[in-house]
Motif scaffolding. Structure first.
Motif, PDB file in Angstrom:
ATOM      1  N   LEU A 124      -0.067   9.148  -1.124  1.00 44.46           N
ATOM      2  CA  LEU A 124      -0.194   8.229  -2.251  1.00 44.46           C
ATOM      3  C   LEU A 124       0.218   8.990  -3.384  1.00 44.46           C
ATOM      4  CD1 LEU A 124      -0.599   5.574  -3.763  1.00 44.46           C
ATOM      5  CD2 LEU A 124      -2.966   6.357  -3.804  1.00 44.46           C
ATOM      6  N   ASN A 125      -0.262  10.339  -3.667  1.00 38.66           N
ATOM      7  CA  ASN A 125       0.088  10.955  -5.089  1.00 38.66           C
ATOM      8  C   ASN A 125       1.336  11.978  -4.834  1.00 38.66           C
ATOM      9  OD1 ASN A 125      -2.323  10.045  -5.449  1.00 38.66           O
ATOM     10  ND2 ASN A 125      -3.456  11.789  -5.964  1.00 38.66           N
ATOM     11  N   ASP A 135       0.925  -1.027  -0.007  1.00 35.40           N
ATOM     12  CA  ASP A 135       0.151   0.119  -0.012  1.00 35.40           C
ATOM     13  C   ASP A 135       1.036   1.361  -0.105  1.00 35.40           C
ATOM     14  OD1 ASP A 135      -1.525   2.121   0.294  1.00 35.40           O
ATOM     15  OD2 ASP A 135      -2.897   1.217   2.254  1.00 35.40           O
ATOM     16  N   TYR A 159      -6.974  16.046  -6.015  1.00 36.71           N
ATOM     17  CA  TYR A 159      -6.160  15.650  -6.843  1.00 36.71           C
ATOM     18  C   TYR A 159      -5.331  16.638  -7.589  1.00 36.71           C
ATOM     19  CZ  TYR A 159      -5.644  12.711 -11.127  1.00 36.71           C
ATOM     20  OH  TYR A 159      -4.993  11.821 -12.255  1.00 36.71           O
ATOM     21  N   GLU A 207      -8.646  12.836   4.213  1.00 41.13           N
ATOM     22  CA  GLU A 207      -8.582  12.332   3.165  1.00 41.13           C
ATOM     23  C   GLU A 207      -7.799  12.902   2.291  1.00 41.13           C
ATOM     24  OE1 GLU A 207     -13.488  11.417   2.081  1.00 41.13           O
ATOM     25  OE2 GLU A 207     -12.935  13.460   2.751  1.00 41.13           O
ATOM     26  N   HIS A 231      -4.473  11.421   3.066  1.00 46.40           N
ATOM     27  CA  HIS A 231      -4.334  10.195   2.324  1.00 46.40           C
ATOM     28  C   HIS A 231      -3.979  10.306   0.985  1.00 46.40           C
ATOM     29  CE1 HIS A 231      -5.630   6.671   0.088  1.00 46.40           C
ATOM     30  NE2 HIS A 231      -5.232   5.798   1.069  1.00 46.40           N
ATOM     31  N   SER A 232      -4.783  11.300   0.248  1.00 42.52           N
ATOM     32  CA  SER A 232      -4.168  11.491  -1.247  1.00 42.52           C
ATOM     33  C   SER A 232      -2.818  11.891  -1.061  1.00 42.52           C
ATOM     34  CB  SER A 232      -5.194  12.567  -1.837  1.00 42.52           C
ATOM     35  OG  SER A 232      -4.804  13.152  -3.123  1.00 42.52           O
ATOM     36  N   ALA A 289       0.270   4.374  -0.056  1.00 40.72           N
ATOM     37  CA  ALA A 289      -0.399   5.415   0.832  1.00 40.72           C
ATOM     38  C   ALA A 289       0.265   5.218   2.103  1.00 40.72           C
ATOM     39  CB  ALA A 289      -1.796   5.376   0.918  1.00 40.72           C
ATOM     40  N   MET A 304     -10.025   4.209 -12.824  1.00 40.07           N
ATOM     41  CA  MET A 304     -10.185   5.366 -12.522  1.00 40.07           C
ATOM     42  C   MET A 304     -11.279   6.233 -13.086  1.00 40.07           C
ATOM     43  SD  MET A 304      -7.312   8.468 -11.906  1.00 40.07           S
ATOM     44  CE  MET A 304      -6.451   7.872 -10.572  1.00 40.07           C
ATOM     45  N   ALA A 341      -9.481  10.476  -5.473  1.00 38.53           N
ATOM     46  CA  ALA A 341     -10.325  10.704  -4.425  1.00 38.53           C
ATOM     47  C   ALA A 341      -9.562  11.645  -3.535  1.00 38.53           C
ATOM     48  CB  ALA A 341     -10.846   9.151  -3.544  1.00 38.53           C
ATOM     49  N   THR A 359      -4.584   8.409  -6.446  1.00 38.19           N
ATOM     50  CA  THR A 359      -6.071   8.197  -6.365  1.00 38.19           C
ATOM     51  C   THR A 359      -6.528   9.598  -6.632  1.00 38.19           C
ATOM     52  OG1 THR A 359      -7.886   7.872  -4.714  1.00 38.19           O
ATOM     53  CG2 THR A 359      -5.795   8.889  -4.060  1.00 38.19           C
ATOM     54  N   TRP A 410     -14.581   4.571 -12.139  1.00 38.00           N
ATOM     55  CA  TRP A 410     -15.149   5.037 -10.829  1.00 38.00           C
ATOM     56  C   TRP A 410     -15.658   6.338 -10.695  1.00 38.00           C
ATOM     57  CZ3 TRP A 410     -13.463   8.482  -7.100  1.00 38.00           C
ATOM     58  CH2 TRP A 410     -13.976   8.297  -5.889  1.00 38.00           C
TER      59      TRP A 410
END
Ligand SMILES: NC(=O)c1ccc[n+]([C@@H]2O[C@H](COP(=O)([O-])OP(=O)(O)OC[C@H]3O[C@@H](n4cnc5c(N)ncnc54)[C@H](OP(=O)(O)O)[C@@H]3O)[C@@H](O)[C@H]2O)c1
Length: 233
Positions: free
Chosen positions: A88-89, A37, A132, A81, A84-85, A39, A169, A69, A67, A172
């Protein structure tokens, strides 16, 4: 194709990784999968060492995982949130790059590619995807600055904007409830699908792979530039 490259695949889903391994092996390629993972920044920090222990030096790093999201009005997005983004990003790609750089520098050759999005060129194009949008803008800024720092070392850093690609993506976003995330965004993405505007993952990947041996650095590579040169399926 970067002939003879051994591919290390990193994602959370072991099933999708297994399917991708089969596809690569069917084309006589060599690959190994690492379930992580990204993230989790600690996992990102250690996976490069795991890959190098198993497969040898990492000469080409493509930071692709991301992501889109959270979606929706920016005032309704929770700080967790956003965090988290960004892990990961943004943070994991930075950490993966900085983990790879010492070895690449020592060998005098390396390629770092951070996969971004056309949204950075037109940030108002994805209303309801504020996190994003700024995560990709920051990733691009990081990449260009890093490229300047690495100038002359044989290690390059570039950005890749893959185009509108027919992936999960996109699916989604199309499946979101318009009244919750903003009707304009969902309608726009549904129209890309319905009008046949999406390209295949293979076409986008090919456009990136042909650039990997170039010495360009600090560039924004856009799929459109390569596709207009050599249209592909
Ligand atoms: N599709 C487009 O139209 C489009 C347009 C512009 C830019 N992009 C960019 O292109 C890249 C690929 O997008 P995509 O459309 O292929 O997205 P996708 O369909 O959502 O696939 C994302 C990939 O990243 C992996 N991933 C997601 N979260 C992860 C995590 N926490 N840890 C490890 N791996 C994770 C996923 O595997 P698991 O879920 O198994 O972890 C999957 O392999 C992204 O950087 C995206 O921003 C895409």
């Amino acid at each position: 194709m970067v002939a003879g490259a051994v591919v290390a695949l990193v994602a959370r889903s072991s099933r999708q990784l297994a399917e991708t391994l089969v596809e690569i092996e069917a084309e006589k390629g060599a690959a190994a999968a690492f379930v992580r993972d990204l993230a989790d920044v600690k996992a990102a920090a250690s996976v490069l060492q795991n890959v190098e222990r198993e497969l040898g030096p990492v000469d080409i790093l493509i930071n692709n995982a991301a992501t889109v999201a959270p979606l929706g009005p920016t005032q309704s997005v929770e700080p967790a949130e956003i965090e988290h983004s960004l892990r990961l990003n943004l943070i994991s790609p930075v950490v993966l790059g900085t983990s790879a750089i010492p070895g690449m520098r020592q060998r005098g050759w390396g390629r770092i590619v951070n996969v971004s999005s056309g949204v950075v060129a037109s940030p108002s194009g994805m209303i309801g995807a504020n996190t994003y949008t700024f995560s990709k803008a920051a990733l691009e800024s990081h990449t260009v600055n890093l490229a300047a720092e690495l100038e002359g070392s044989g290690v390059t850093a570039n950005i890749y904007r893959p185009g509108r690609v027919d992936t999960s993506m996109q699916e989604w976003i199309r499946g979101q409830v318009p009244r919750l995330v903003g009707g304009g965004l969902v309608e726009r993405f549904r129209s890309f699908h319905e009008s046949g505007a999406l390209i295949t993952p293979r076409a986008s990947a090919r456009s990136l792979v042909v650039r990997l041996t170039s010495n360009e650095t600090g560039r924004v590579w856009d799929v459109a530039d390569e596709l207009t040169k050599s249209p592909s399926s």
